[in-house]
Design a protein around this motif. Structure first.
Motif, short mmCIF file in Angstrom:
data_model
loop_
_atom_site.label_atom_id
_atom_site.label_comp_id
_atom_site.label_asym_id
_atom_site.label_seq_id
_atom_site.Cartn_x
_atom_site.Cartn_y
_atom_site.Cartn_z
N ARG A 1 -16.74 -4.58 1.79
CA ARG A 1 -15.68 -3.93 2.57
C ARG A 1 -14.64 -4.97 2.97
NH1 ARG A 1 -17.70 -4.54 8.06
NH2 ARG A 1 -19.70 -5.61 7.91
N LEU A 2 -13.51 -4.45 3.42
CA LEU A 2 -12.38 -5.30 3.79
C LEU A 2 -12.01 -5.02 5.24
CD1 LEU A 2 -10.19 -7.30 2.65
CD2 LEU A 2 -8.76 -5.28 2.29
N GLY B 1 -5.34 6.52 4.20
CA GLY B 1 -6.75 6.80 4.00
C GLY B 1 -7.66 5.65 4.34
N VAL B 2 -7.22 4.77 5.25
CA VAL B 2 -8.07 3.65 5.67
C VAL B 2 -8.50 3.86 7.12
CG1 VAL B 2 -6.87 2.11 4.08
CG2 VAL B 2 -6.15 2.20 6.47
N ILE C 1 -11.74 -9.34 -3.24
CA ILE C 1 -12.00 -8.10 -2.51
C ILE C 1 -13.23 -7.38 -3.06
CG2 ILE C 1 -11.07 -5.80 -2.03
CD1 ILE C 1 -8.25 -7.18 -2.09
N GLU C 2 -13.33 -7.32 -4.38
CA GLU C 2 -14.43 -6.58 -4.98
C GLU C 2 -15.76 -7.31 -4.85
OE1 GLU C 2 -13.17 -5.74 -8.94
OE2 GLU C 2 -11.90 -4.04 -8.31
N PRO D 1 -8.73 4.11 -2.87
CA PRO D 1 -9.86 4.83 -3.48
C PRO D 1 -11.01 3.92 -3.92
CG PRO D 1 -8.12 4.56 -5.08
CD PRO D 1 -7.63 3.90 -3.83
N ARG D 2 -10.87 2.60 -3.71
CA ARG D 2 -11.82 1.67 -4.35
C ARG D 2 -12.68 0.89 -3.36
NH1 ARG D 2 -7.92 -1.78 -8.12
NH2 ARG D 2 -9.90 -2.63 -8.84
N THR D 3 -12.16 0.60 -2.18
CA THR D 3 -12.85 -0.30 -1.26
C THR D 3 -12.76 0.23 0.17
OG1 THR D 3 -12.21 -2.20 -2.64
CG2 THR D 3 -12.92 -2.68 -0.40
N PRO D 4 -13.87 0.25 0.91
CA PRO D 4 -13.79 0.62 2.33
C PRO D 4 -12.94 -0.40 3.10
CG PRO D 4 -16.06 0.68 1.55
CD PRO D 4 -15.26 0.01 0.48
#
Length: 267
Positions: free
Chosen positions: A15-16, A92-93, A10-11, A39-42
């Motif tokens: 984005r995912l 929050g996505v 993922i990182e 909080p880490r990845t769109p």
């Protein structure tokens, strides 16, 4: 296997994109992971089959409406879209509803006048998947669904342009055609794909071993955040009771299948 490989996958992308066949599948199968990524990845959850269709409905569709205590398919799907927006906003996505009809309601595009007339009394004659057990959950995409395959491919292409996105796609555990169709589009794309095991169907059915071997996939279990997942699932009020008629939602690890780098798998 540790979750480090999944996190690294993922990182490694900017984005995912999570492909959700229906208005609950992403959270059912990936809700704990999505909550961790917030909080880490769109993240964008793209739900493909978000609408019903006009009556007359098939017997299988009418049974589904009774199961969900709904008298009107359009109102039910409007409620389902509202539920999905509320849950994903809470996570929050980002989300997108593609607006394609659910497999239970997809109709044939080409047929003669005589067949159309008969279909007014026997709706099964007018539908791509006339029955749930023999057609919609049989693990075979109808030739009549070629247009839908192209539409889903167009959605995926738009979501992943420009590149550097990781795609999460269903494994189609249980053989539902809508899940298989989405998996097929992801498989044929040039994107980096991680597959998720379809919950709760994976509590009853196994992953297709031929598909796993073909793509040299290895399993990764995700257990972080499972304690809060049931509450997210219950946000899909119109579906939860039908999916879990005994009232309890199993606390099961989320299962992801990733390309095995040691086998020389390609993105």
């Amino acid at each position: 296997m540790a979750t480090d490989r999944l996190t690294a996958e993922i990182e490694a992308r900017t984005r995912l994109v999570v492909l959700s066949p229906h208005l609950d599948d992403a959270v059912l199968s990936c809700g704990a992971l999505l909550a961790r990524l917030r909080p880490r990845t769109p993240v964008t959850v793209a739900t493909l089959f978000t609408h019903s269709g006009p009556p007359p409905h098939t017997l299988s569709a009418r049974r589904y409406l009774r199961q969900t205590r709904a008298s009107d398919a359009e109102r039910l799907y409007a409620s389902r879209r509202d539920e999905d927006r509320a849950v994903l906003d809470r996570l929050g996505v980002s989300w997108q509803h593609a607006g394609l009809p659910d497999g239970l309601f997809r109709r044939r595009q080409r047929q003669g006048a005589g067949r159309r007339a008969l279909a007014r009394g026997v709706p099964e004659l007018d539908h791509v998947y006339p029955t749930y057990r023999l057609h919609l959950s049989a693990g075979r995409i109808s030739d009549q669904d070629a247009g839908t395959v192209r539409q889903v491919a167009d959605v995926l292409s738009e979501l992943t342009a420009p590149g550097h996105a990781l795609v999460l796609a269903p494994l189609a555990v249980g053989g539902h055609v809508d899940h298989l169709l989405v998996r097929t589009v992801a498989e044929r794309s040039r994107q980096r794909v991680v597959y998720y095991s379809d919950f709760p169907y994976n509590q009853e059915y196994d992953v297709d071993p031929a598909f796993t071997r073909r793509h040299a996939l290895v399993r990764c279990d995700w257990e972080s955040g499972l304690d809060d997942k049931a509450e997210l699932i219950r946000g899909y009020r119109s579906q939860a009771d039908a999916l879990f008629p005994r009232g309890s939602i199993p606390r099961a690890p989320e299962v992801y299948l990733l390309p095995d780098e040691s086998a020389g798998a390609t993105p």
